[in-house]
Design an enzyme around this catalytic site. Structure first.
Site, PDB file in Angstrom:
ATOM      1  N   HIS A  22     108.504   7.268  -6.059  1.00 24.95           N
ATOM      2  CA  HIS A  22     108.146   7.606  -7.466  1.00 24.95           C
ATOM      3  C   HIS A  22     108.760   6.324  -8.415  1.00 24.95           C
ATOM      4  O   HIS A  22     109.122   7.052  -9.576  1.00 24.95           O
ATOM      5  CB  HIS A  22     108.538   8.928  -7.936  1.00 24.95           C
ATOM      6  CG  HIS A  22     107.785  10.037  -7.393  1.00 24.95           C
ATOM      7  ND1 HIS A  22     106.388  10.247  -7.808  1.00 24.95           N
ATOM      8  CD2 HIS A  22     107.733  10.792  -6.251  1.00 24.95           C
ATOM      9  CE1 HIS A  22     105.926  11.196  -7.208  1.00 24.95           C
ATOM     10  NE2 HIS A  22     106.685  11.267  -6.102  1.00 24.95           N
ATOM     11  N   SER A 114      96.252   7.626   3.618  1.00 28.01           N
ATOM     12  CA  SER A 114      94.812   7.456   4.156  1.00 28.01           C
ATOM     13  C   SER A 114      93.933   6.828   3.133  1.00 28.01           C
ATOM     14  O   SER A 114      93.006   6.111   3.501  1.00 28.01           O
ATOM     15  CB  SER A 114      94.291   8.891   4.919  1.00 28.01           C
ATOM     16  OG  SER A 114      94.495   9.794   4.097  1.00 28.01           O
ATOM     17  N   SER A 115      94.053   7.596   2.098  1.00 26.49           N
ATOM     18  CA  SER A 115      92.981   7.133   1.113  1.00 26.49           C
ATOM     19  C   SER A 115      93.277   5.566   0.717  1.00 26.49           C
ATOM     20  O   SER A 115      92.115   4.899   0.439  1.00 26.49           O
ATOM     21  CB  SER A 115      93.088   7.658  -0.254  1.00 26.49           C
ATOM     22  OG  SER A 115      94.207   7.703  -0.755  1.00 26.49           O
ATOM     23  N   GLU A 147      91.316   4.426  -7.149  1.00 19.81           N
ATOM     24  CA  GLU A 147      91.900   5.750  -6.686  1.00 19.81           C
ATOM     25  C   GLU A 147      92.045   6.301  -8.239  1.00 19.81           C
ATOM     26  O   GLU A 147      91.834   7.562  -8.527  1.00 19.81           O
ATOM     27  CB  GLU A 147      93.269   5.392  -6.279  1.00 19.81           C
ATOM     28  CG  GLU A 147      94.064   6.586  -5.701  1.00 19.81           C
ATOM     29  CD  GLU A 147      93.910   7.304  -4.411  1.00 19.81           C
ATOM     30  OE1 GLU A 147      93.248   6.676  -3.817  1.00 19.81           O
ATOM     31  OE2 GLU A 147      94.125   8.434  -4.540  1.00 19.81           O
ATOM     32  N   ASP A 159     101.036   1.874  -2.452  1.00 14.77           N
ATOM     33  CA  ASP A 159     100.176   2.121  -1.388  1.00 14.77           C
ATOM     34  C   ASP A 159      99.189   1.152  -0.922  1.00 14.77           C
ATOM     35  O   ASP A 159      98.979   0.551   0.242  1.00 14.77           O
ATOM     36  CB  ASP A 159      99.492   3.535  -1.224  1.00 14.77           C
ATOM     37  CG  ASP A 159     100.184   4.659  -1.701  1.00 14.77           C
ATOM     38  OD1 ASP A 159     101.713   4.544  -1.463  1.00 14.77           O
ATOM     39  OD2 ASP A 159     100.138   5.795  -2.105  1.00 14.77           O
ATOM     40  N   TYR A 209     101.516  15.087  -9.445  1.00 17.89           N
ATOM     41  CA  TYR A 209     101.907  13.780  -9.266  1.00 17.89           C
ATOM     42  C   TYR A 209     101.713  13.071 -10.885  1.00 17.89           C
ATOM     43  O   TYR A 209     102.559  12.544 -11.302  1.00 17.89           O
ATOM     44  CB  TYR A 209     101.024  12.907  -8.354  1.00 17.89           C
ATOM     45  CG  TYR A 209     101.276  11.469  -8.410  1.00 17.89           C
ATOM     46  CD1 TYR A 209     102.098  10.988  -7.543  1.00 17.89           C
ATOM     47  CD2 TYR A 209     100.565  10.695  -9.238  1.00 17.89           C
ATOM     48  CE1 TYR A 209     102.493   9.894  -7.341  1.00 17.89           C
ATOM     49  CE2 TYR A 209     100.691   9.247  -9.135  1.00 17.89           C
ATOM     50  CZ  TYR A 209     101.900   8.797  -8.191  1.00 17.89           C
ATOM     51  OH  TYR A 209     101.857   7.349  -8.165  1.00 17.89           O
TER      52      TYR A 209
HETATM   53  C1  GLA Z   1     101.770   8.243  -3.864  1.00 15.29           C
HETATM   54  C2  GLA Z   1     101.456   7.039  -4.844  1.00 15.29           C
HETATM   55  C3  GLA Z   1     102.293   5.834  -4.842  1.00 15.29           C
HETATM   56  C4  GLA Z   1     103.680   6.343  -5.144  1.00 15.29           C
HETATM   57  C5  GLA Z   1     104.145   7.431  -4.346  1.00 15.29           C
HETATM   58  C6  GLA Z   1     105.491   7.734  -4.715  1.00 15.29           C
HETATM   59  O1  GLA Z   1     101.927   7.705  -2.696  1.00 15.29           O
HETATM   60  O2  GLA Z   1     100.023   6.782  -4.584  1.00 15.29           O
HETATM   61  O3  GLA Z   1     101.580   4.992  -5.998  1.00 15.29           O
HETATM   62  O4  GLA Z   1     103.689   6.491  -6.604  1.00 15.29           O
HETATM   63  O5  GLA Z   1     103.226   8.392  -4.328  1.00 15.29           O
HETATM   64  O6  GLA Z   1     106.387   6.757  -4.558  1.00 15.29           O
END
Ligand code: GLA
Length: 384
Positions: A22, A114-115, A147, A159, A209
């Site tokens: 995060h 996975s996404s 996304e 990610d 989130y």
């Molecule tokens: C998800 C988000 C990432 C990141 C993490 C937390 O995986 O896609 O961008 O913020 O949460 O670190």
């Protein structure tokens, strides 16, 4: 009708984040690794003006008109692919009609991205069938945009970047404000990574989130009244303490997690370079505690799983990985004791929560891999 052979096999990786949770959307540094759990796309040009999608584990077949890519936002699975294709095209890249067969080994809803693997491999496949070279960093940025715009999750870049740019045997120390990266060899000196899924059904991950993201944006705005900082990652722990009265208690806790986690990433990367794995493991434990107490994204199940792991003598450190609210933990465990560790953690966790943890075997792998196929190297007929 006998179909033509697939010409390419393109895969992109799921990821596990070692530390730096995060903080990507706060401009901080993160330390993810790409995994050998992947989304693979078998691809061939079809000479038509459509993308035809199929999946190895779903009966669906979806046809996307290349000139109407923006009209598929309500589709369940294919909205990701349509979004990626629409944004890749809008960025000025040539797209050609093609058949894409998807095969995903990244477990869904596990927090192992996975996404991102699906988005990144789809874009790389579109570029490959169009015979266009591609830049993995641009692929990651477009996948992130997909996304945001098609899945409604205002994620950071970690990610998609890891999925596209991973390197076998290495973690990526990624500066999320500049996208500068350093590959650090993951040599855990007799230890290995163990990934465990808490298997709690996910709920409200996206909304929670997005809520955290808003909270830290508000915290930054309030701090900017006194501190000159472009992002929360630039605020030092002592500055936050000095100006903590600018923030309501909840926002102070969120900001404290971010500034201290940024500091932990810096130290963790150094310990990994030096091979000080016990010190590295301590930071994983501290990161988990902060994600629970200050950022409040762990929950009963992830806490139980991480604490069970941390209490085993062969474990040097354990924490949740990814967005939280469910999903996986990552632990550093002495290789020779992995079997006993898994048995102990699974038993303890089931006793406390009633869920069966699942362990995933995976290597640290490359991000995007493109293969041009010989006629004989086709997907198993069962998969088509
Ligand atoms: C998800 C988000 C990432 C990141 C993490 C937390 O995986 O896609 O961008 O913020 O949460 O670190």
């Amino acid at each position: 009708m006998k179909e033509k052979a697939y010409r390419y096999k393109i895969s992109a990786a799921g990821r596990v984040n070692l530390i730096g949770e995060h903080v990507d959307y706060c401009g901080g540094k993160v330390l993810p690794c790409a995994l050998s759990l992947t989304n693979t796309v078998w691809a061939r040009p079809n000479g038509e003006n459509v993308i035809r999608l199929r999946w190895t584990d779903l009966p669906d077949e979806v046809t996307l008109d290349l000139d109407r890519l923006d009209e598929y936002r309500d589709l369940k699975h294919a909205k990701y692919h349509a979004g990626c294709a629409a944004l890749w095209r809008a960025a000025g890249h040539r797209t050609v009609g093609c058949d894409l067969l998807m095969d995903c080994t990244v477990p869904f809803g596990s927090g192992l991205s996975s996404s991102a693997a699906i988005e990144v491999s789809t874009i790389a496949a579109l570029a490959t069938v169009a015979e266009e070279p591609f830049d993995p960093v641009e692929v990651a940025l477009i996948a992130q945009k997909a996304e945001h715009e098609y899945a409604g999750v205002h994620c950071g870049i970690m990610d998609q970047f890891a999925s596209a740019n991973g390197k076998a045997g290495h973690a990526i120390l990624l500066d999320c404000s500049t996208l500068e990266k350093e590959y650090i060899p993951v040599d855990l000196r007799g230890c290995t990574l163990v990934i465990a899924d808490c298997k709690k059904p996910h709920s409200l991950v996206e909304s929670k989130y997005n809520e955290r993201r808003k909270e830290v944006e508000t915290a930054l705005c309030l701090l900017q009244r006194r501190i000159k900082a472009e992002s929360l990652s630039e605020v030092r722990p002592y500055q936050l303490e000095e100006y903590r009265t600018l923030l309501p208690p909840v926002l102070y806790r969120r900001a404290k997690h971010v500034v201290e986690e940024c500091d932990r990433v810096h130290r963790a990367a150094q310990y990994l370079r030096e091979g000080d794995i016990p010190a590295f493991g301590e930071l994983l434990n501290a990161s988990h505690a902060s994600l629970g107490n200050l950022y409040e994204v762990t929950g009963k199940e992830l806490d139980s799983l991480a604490h069970a792991a941390q209490s085993h003598p062969a474990c040097l450190g354990s924490r949740m990985t990814g967005a939280g609210f469910g999903g996986c933990t990552v632990s550093v465990v002495r290789k020779k004791d992995v079997k006993d560790f898994k048995r102990f953690v699974a038993t303890q966790y089931a006793r406390e929560t009633g869920y069966q943890a699942v362990f995933y075997d995976s290597e640290i792998a490359d991000g995007i891999v493109v293969e041009e196929l010989e006629d004989h190297a086709q997907p198993q007929s069962a998969q088509i």
